[in-house]
Design an enzyme around this catalytic site. Structure first.
Site, PDB file in Angstrom:
ATOM      1  N   LYS A  48      34.484  46.000  38.241  1.00 31.40           N
ATOM      2  CA  LYS A  48      34.753  46.876  37.125  1.00 31.40           C
ATOM      3  C   LYS A  48      35.781  46.249  36.180  1.00 31.40           C
ATOM      4  O   LYS A  48      35.932  46.679  35.035  1.00 31.40           O
ATOM      5  CB  LYS A  48      35.343  48.205  37.639  1.00 31.40           C
ATOM      6  CG  LYS A  48      34.487  48.933  38.626  1.00 31.40           C
ATOM      7  CD  LYS A  48      35.255  50.138  39.171  1.00 31.40           C
ATOM      8  CE  LYS A  48      34.593  50.718  40.381  1.00 31.40           C
ATOM      9  NZ  LYS A  48      35.454  51.726  41.048  1.00 31.40           N
ATOM     10  N   GLY A  49      36.515  45.268  36.686  1.00 33.45           N
ATOM     11  CA  GLY A  49      37.691  44.756  35.966  1.00 33.45           C
ATOM     12  C   GLY A  49      37.426  44.257  34.557  1.00 33.45           C
ATOM     13  O   GLY A  49      38.271  44.403  33.676  1.00 33.45           O
ATOM     14  N   GLU A 104      34.418  37.695  33.157  1.00 35.10           N
ATOM     15  CA  GLU A 104      35.280  38.156  34.256  1.00 35.10           C
ATOM     16  C   GLU A 104      36.633  38.581  33.674  1.00 35.10           C
ATOM     17  O   GLU A 104      36.995  38.188  32.559  1.00 35.10           O
ATOM     18  CB  GLU A 104      35.404  36.992  35.257  1.00 35.10           C
ATOM     19  CG  GLU A 104      36.286  37.206  36.444  1.00 35.10           C
ATOM     20  CD  GLU A 104      35.848  38.329  37.382  1.00 35.10           C
ATOM     21  OE1 GLU A 104      35.859  39.497  36.936  1.00 35.10           O
ATOM     22  OE2 GLU A 104      35.573  38.054  38.556  1.00 35.10           O
ATOM     23  N   ASP A 105      37.378  39.372  34.433  1.00 35.81           N
ATOM     24  CA  ASP A 105      38.697  39.790  33.961  1.00 35.81           C
ATOM     25  C   ASP A 105      39.755  38.704  34.172  1.00 35.81           C
ATOM     26  O   ASP A 105      40.506  38.368  33.269  1.00 35.81           O
ATOM     27  CB  ASP A 105      39.138  41.108  34.631  1.00 35.81           C
ATOM     28  CG  ASP A 105      39.084  41.068  36.157  1.00 35.81           C
ATOM     29  OD1 ASP A 105      38.617  40.052  36.738  1.00 35.81           O
ATOM     30  OD2 ASP A 105      39.490  42.057  36.798  1.00 35.81           O
ATOM     31  N   ASP A 108      41.614  33.842  39.685  1.00 35.70           N
ATOM     32  CA  ASP A 108      42.804  33.661  40.501  1.00 35.70           C
ATOM     33  C   ASP A 108      42.557  32.456  41.424  1.00 35.70           C
ATOM     34  O   ASP A 108      42.656  31.319  40.995  1.00 35.70           O
ATOM     35  CB  ASP A 108      43.008  34.971  41.273  1.00 35.70           C
ATOM     36  CG  ASP A 108      44.324  35.056  42.008  1.00 35.70           C
ATOM     37  OD1 ASP A 108      45.371  34.938  41.371  1.00 35.70           O
ATOM     38  OD2 ASP A 108      44.300  35.246  43.236  1.00 35.70           O
ATOM     39  N   LYS A 136      44.675  32.240  35.955  1.00 36.58           N
ATOM     40  CA  LYS A 136      45.910  31.924  36.696  1.00 36.58           C
ATOM     41  C   LYS A 136      45.709  30.576  37.377  1.00 36.58           C
ATOM     42  O   LYS A 136      45.468  30.517  38.583  1.00 36.58           O
ATOM     43  CB  LYS A 136      46.127  32.960  37.811  1.00 36.58           C
ATOM     44  CG  LYS A 136      46.906  34.186  37.462  1.00 36.58           C
ATOM     45  CD  LYS A 136      47.270  34.910  38.765  1.00 36.58           C
ATOM     46  CE  LYS A 136      47.324  36.393  38.602  1.00 36.58           C
ATOM     47  NZ  LYS A 136      47.525  37.110  39.868  1.00 36.58           N
ATOM     48  N   PHE A 157      51.225  39.775  39.376  1.00 31.19           N
ATOM     49  CA  PHE A 157      50.112  40.721  39.493  1.00 31.19           C
ATOM     50  C   PHE A 157      50.097  41.624  38.265  1.00 31.19           C
ATOM     51  O   PHE A 157      51.038  42.378  38.016  1.00 31.19           O
ATOM     52  CB  PHE A 157      50.217  41.554  40.778  1.00 31.19           C
ATOM     53  CG  PHE A 157      48.934  42.276  41.064  1.00 31.19           C
ATOM     54  CD1 PHE A 157      47.890  41.635  41.720  1.00 31.19           C
ATOM     55  CD2 PHE A 157      48.739  43.584  40.634  1.00 31.19           C
ATOM     56  CE1 PHE A 157      46.674  42.278  41.945  1.00 31.19           C
ATOM     57  CE2 PHE A 157      47.533  44.246  40.858  1.00 31.19           C
ATOM     58  CZ  PHE A 157      46.515  43.587  41.523  1.00 31.19           C
ATOM     59  N   ASP A 164      42.997  46.621  37.600  1.00 34.97           N
ATOM     60  CA  ASP A 164      43.538  47.745  38.381  1.00 34.97           C
ATOM     61  C   ASP A 164      44.488  47.305  39.484  1.00 34.97           C
ATOM     62  O   ASP A 164      44.560  46.133  39.853  1.00 34.97           O
ATOM     63  CB  ASP A 164      42.388  48.507  39.047  1.00 34.97           C
ATOM     64  CG  ASP A 164      41.826  47.754  40.259  1.00 34.97           C
ATOM     65  OD1 ASP A 164      41.579  46.536  40.140  1.00 34.97           O
ATOM     66  OD2 ASP A 164      41.672  48.367  41.334  1.00 34.97           O
TER      67      ASP A 164
HETATM   68  P1  5GP Z   1      39.469  35.128  42.884  1.00 33.94           P
HETATM   69  O1  5GP Z   1      39.509  34.251  41.660  1.00 33.94           O
HETATM   70  O2  5GP Z   1      40.722  34.992  43.706  1.00 33.94           O
HETATM   71  O3  5GP Z   1      38.238  34.941  43.712  1.00 33.94           O
HETATM   72  O4  5GP Z   1      39.391  36.642  42.495  1.00 33.94           O
HETATM   73  C1  5GP Z   1      39.622  37.120  41.239  1.00 33.94           C
HETATM   74  C2  5GP Z   1      39.675  38.626  41.351  1.00 33.94           C
HETATM   75  O5  5GP Z   1      40.901  39.002  42.007  1.00 33.94           O
HETATM   76  C3  5GP Z   1      39.710  39.260  39.988  1.00 33.94           C
HETATM   77  O6  5GP Z   1      38.411  39.560  39.515  1.00 33.94           O
HETATM   78  C4  5GP Z   1      40.541  40.486  40.248  1.00 33.94           C
HETATM   79  O7  5GP Z   1      39.722  41.542  40.708  1.00 33.94           O
HETATM   80  C5  5GP Z   1      41.488  40.093  41.356  1.00 33.94           C
HETATM   81  N1  5GP Z   1      42.810  39.688  40.831  1.00 33.94           N
HETATM   82  C6  5GP Z   1      43.374  38.470  40.899  1.00 33.94           C
HETATM   83  N2  5GP Z   1      44.595  38.463  40.324  1.00 33.94           N
HETATM   84  C7  5GP Z   1      44.785  39.721  39.841  1.00 33.94           C
HETATM   85  C8  5GP Z   1      45.858  40.347  39.112  1.00 33.94           C
HETATM   86  O8  5GP Z   1      46.897  39.765  38.743  1.00 33.94           O
HETATM   87  N3  5GP Z   1      45.686  41.656  38.805  1.00 33.94           N
HETATM   88  C9  5GP Z   1      44.579  42.359  39.153  1.00 33.94           C
HETATM   89  N4  5GP Z   1      44.531  43.639  38.795  1.00 33.94           N
HETATM   90  N5  5GP Z   1      43.554  41.805  39.839  1.00 33.94           N
HETATM   91  C10 5GP Z   1      43.658  40.496  40.175  1.00 33.94           C
END
Ligand code: 5GP
Length: 185
Positions: A48-49, A104-105, A108, A136, A157, A164
């Site tokens: 949903k992000g 994507e939002d 990470d 990030k 974060f 969210d």
């Molecule tokens: P990754 O890149 O670690 O596989 O996952 C990314 C997901 O982790 C994002 O789509 C989000 O849902 C969550 N995420 C990572 N960092 C943050 C953050 O700083 N804030 C929020 N709300 N979600 C995050």
């Protein structure tokens, strides 16, 4: 900051205001419009992000885009991605031969998107690019290049503008750093 909004009391700081977000999203929309001249990309929103960002971004793109939505999660949280992705909501239409932009939002560790990228490649897309509102890079655990992003952020974060914590704060119009006292409770 809308001090009258109770939700803002849970933030340590505002990272990007709604005006900064609007300006960055407009610039990104212009860039995608230029890069995809003559094409009809399929823009895939990862729910949903990315929902708030997605709705703003597609309205800044002067192309005959199609939109679709997915809900995904990656298997496990290890550093080595298996390339498998858990599709909780699949695409509505086939994407073979299409120019796909995943929206994507935030990226990470990169685990979720690198898995989704492999899945999407296996569908025979003509081209695939990753568009993430926030990046990030310091937290990356698997190699993943983000083709389009509005802001590189430090290791904090963040919430708001669709992002969210425990399903809250998505409706904040700005992006802020969530106070650790909220998740350390
Ligand atoms: P990754 O890149 O670690 O596989 O996952 C990314 C997901 O982790 C994002 O789509 C989000 O849902 C969550 N995420 C990572 N960092 C943050 C953050 O700083 N804030 C929020 N709300 N979600 C995050």
């Amino acid at each position: 900051m809308d001090k009258q909004w109770k939700l803002y009391e849970d933030l340590d700081s505002i990272l990007y205001t709604r005006e900064q977000l609007a300006e960055a999203v407009a610039k990104l929309g212009e860039r995608i419009t230029r890069d995809y001249q003559g094409k009809k990309p399929v823009m895939v929103c990862i729910l949903k992000g990315a929902s708030v960002f997605f709705c703003d971004l597609i309205r800044q793109i002067d192309l005959p885009v199609e939109i679709d939505f997915m809900v995904v999660s990656s298997y496990g949280s290890g550093t080595a991605t298996t390339g498998e992705v858990n599709i909780k909501k699949d695409l509505g239409r086939p994407v073979n031969g299409r120019d796909v932009i995943i929206v994507e939002d935030i990226v990470d560790s990169g685990v979720t998107l690198s898995s989704l990228k492999k899945w999407m490649d296996s569908k025979g897309v003509a081209s695939l690019r990753i568009c993430s509102l926030l990046d990030k890079p310091a937290r990356r655990r698997v190699p993943l290049s983000v083709d389009y992003s509005c802001f590189e952020i430090p290791d904090a974060f963040v919430v708001g503008y669709g992002l969210d914590y425990a399903e809250r704060y998505r409706n904040l119009p700005d992006i802020g750093v969530l106070s650790p006292r909220i998740y350390e409770k």
